[in-house]
Design an enzyme around this catalytic site. Structure first.
Site, PDB file in Angstrom:
ATOM      1  N   SER A 103      -2.531  31.774  95.306  1.00 44.23           N
ATOM      2  CA  SER A 103      -1.923  31.576  93.991  1.00 44.23           C
ATOM      3  C   SER A 103      -1.026  30.329  94.006  1.00 44.23           C
ATOM      4  CB  SER A 103      -1.139  32.842  93.605  1.00 44.23           C
ATOM      5  OG  SER A 103      -0.929  32.886  92.209  1.00 44.23           O
ATOM      6  N   GLU A 205     -10.439  29.906  92.303  1.00 46.68           N
ATOM      7  CA  GLU A 205     -10.282  31.241  91.711  1.00 46.68           C
ATOM      8  C   GLU A 205      -9.204  31.132  90.648  1.00 46.68           C
ATOM      9  OE1 GLU A 205      -7.412  33.437  91.946  1.00 46.68           O
ATOM     10  OE2 GLU A 205      -6.201  32.017  93.052  1.00 46.68           O
ATOM     11  N   HIS A 275      -7.262  36.717  92.895  1.00 45.65           N
ATOM     12  CA  HIS A 275      -6.250  37.722  92.567  1.00 45.65           C
ATOM     13  C   HIS A 275      -6.907  39.097  92.507  1.00 45.65           C
ATOM     14  CE1 HIS A 275      -3.909  34.158  91.554  1.00 45.65           C
ATOM     15  NE2 HIS A 275      -2.844  34.902  91.377  1.00 45.65           N
TER      16      HIS A 275
END
Lengths: 317, 317
Positions: A103, A205, A275
């Site tokens: 992230s 992602e 995630h």
């Protein structure tokens, strides 16, 4: 003993108990866990103000634990990139520290790739998100945990995954692995923290981004010449978004198709990363090799050269 | 007679009745309104597939109406930028066409700025959003309407607004006006559609973006050297987002403060532009002058050189 430091470079830890639970579990897994003094610090939405978090990164780098595992992501690292003493970060890696997270950590990992050729960090779990859940919340994902343990031991040499179709059967590619969260990565475009990787393997992602926003970012990378310059693109999970009536059938597949229509670079889907609960560990910045046979894809790399025992571990999802 | 063509370059018009209402009202305002044949076309979330929308842009450009007003924004223009025949768009502007819109139109407007020095488009209303609302939905905003009418007549020479404080009292700046929607603008970074404006006046707005995301984009522009290279930055409306508990007081003011702490470029707030009912018209690509006296800011430009009658209109909000 393998030392592991938990630290907070981005968002504030909302539930301190989750970090404590993660620390306990990681201790039970055999790590000598240290929680950084500012891991639970707080300044508005951040885990301490910029000076505090910058000092944390330098402090962890200087201590050079075996593993530096971020507590959580959120937002905060791009605030620090210009001020960071990258030499200290690099020094810790040369001394064996494995930096781990995903992230917001994408900013740190790719800022490193932009600066140092032979160094890597690990795209992998976050302490609170992956090791801090109660059993009622689902506990620890076994694949995530096992892959993390193998990667941290230096034995992990490959991750395998199954693509939705055999359209890339026979594909072989080799290049530097980079990427991570699409939004965070795109927020580096145009800055000196952008890794100008040619012939690389780019993985991506994201979460909570509607496919039209994912597509806009993918097309930006394509229009910037980034996609065409890669040997392959690997797409992980893109979840958390909601269809709206006006989509009229438009979805993630269309976003991927829009990219594929504009590039000759193979764009594979199905990478178990993002995630989501089940995520592999990936060496961001390392040279990797991709082999596809039928629907089976294998992403491999040289295991840690400090391991002389020549194990042939890999990890399949 | 002033001809006005309504066209759909981005998202599909969800409510055809809103476009019909806009056409009727614009007719009542004195325009000779033409609705493009594909204005209500639909392909998934788009107003027709890419080929259709590309053809629409070329068709409108070739017809060169006095005004080319987009029906709505959404997403779709960045899909077309690489294929667009920019010479045809430029030709229409040289023949007097005023292209108008905001939001996704930012991509078209700034792609033009990236290519042509002396040409401009209008950041201003969208047909459905600003002229298509029922009276129950609020009808037409008078300021938006009057400013649009003045801009389209060629008479508009300035827009004024009140800053929240007098901190920029005495500021004078001159440069090329560019910008628009922050997310759409940032999606051009790194591509050949990015306008490399130095010494410009950059205006920005966005909707539904949490301040941490606004901040991340603003810092990206700063780290890319864009903010420091401008004479001034004007921030419009940034609404539609919701506080989350973890913000702990962090909000838009903090995002603006984070930018201001990193640049010497004046960053003014209060520009009446964005995804709000009351919006001015701004000539994207034109050379503008900014004057601030106390809290009062005035952004002025040369009125249309084809107007010889020397009116001294301006528009205050």
């Amino acid at each position: 003993m393998t030392t592991l430091t938990l630290f907070s470079p981005s968002g504030a830890v909302a539930k301190p108990v989750a970090l404590k639970r993660a620390a306990k579990r990681l201790g039970q897994l055999g790590f000598d866990v240290d929680v950084d003094a500012d891991a639970l610090s707080r300044e508005q939405r951040f885990a301490g103000d910029d000076a505090t978090r910058l000092a944390v990164l330098h402090r962890v780098a200087d201590a050079a634990p075996s593993i530096a595992l971020a507590s959580r992501g959120g937002y905060g690292l791009t605030r620090l990139l210009d001020q960071l003493d990258w030499g200290r970060i690099a020094h810790s890696i040369e001394h064996g520290t494995r930096w781990v997270g995903y992230s917001d950590l994408t900013a740190l990992q790719n800022g490193l790739v932009a600066r140092f050729k032979g160094l890597s960090m690990w795209a992998g779990p976050l302490a609170c998100d992956d090791f801090g859940r109660t059993e009622a919340e689902g506990g620890v994902d076994e694949v995530t945990r096992d892959c993390f343990l193998e990667a941290m031991s230096g034995a992990l040499e490959a991750v395998g995954f199954r693509a939705p179709s055999a359209e890339f059967d026979g594909l072989e590619a080799r290049g530097r692995l980079w990427g991570g969260n699409l939004t965070v990565l795109c927020s580096l475009l145009g800055t000196r923290h952008w890794p100008k990787v040619k012939g690389g393997i780019l993985f991506l992602e994201d979460i909570n981004e509607h496919p039209y926003r994912v597509e806009r970012m993918l097309l930006q990378l394509q229009q910037a010449g980034v996609i065409d310059a890669q040997a392959a693109v690997l797409l992980g999970d893109f979840g958390g978004w909601a269809k709206v009536p006006n989509d009229r059938g438009y979805g993630l597949k269309d976003a991927v198709a829009a990219l594929r229509a504009r590039t000759k670079t193979p764009v594979l889907t199905g990478l178990p990363f993002g995630h989501v609960r089940t995520k592999v560990c990936l060496p961001v910045g390392a040279t990797v090799e991709l082999y596809v046979q039928g629907r089976e894809a294998l992403l491999g790399w040289q295991s840690d050269p400090r391991l002389a025992h020549g194990h042939d571990h890999d990890h399949h999802h």
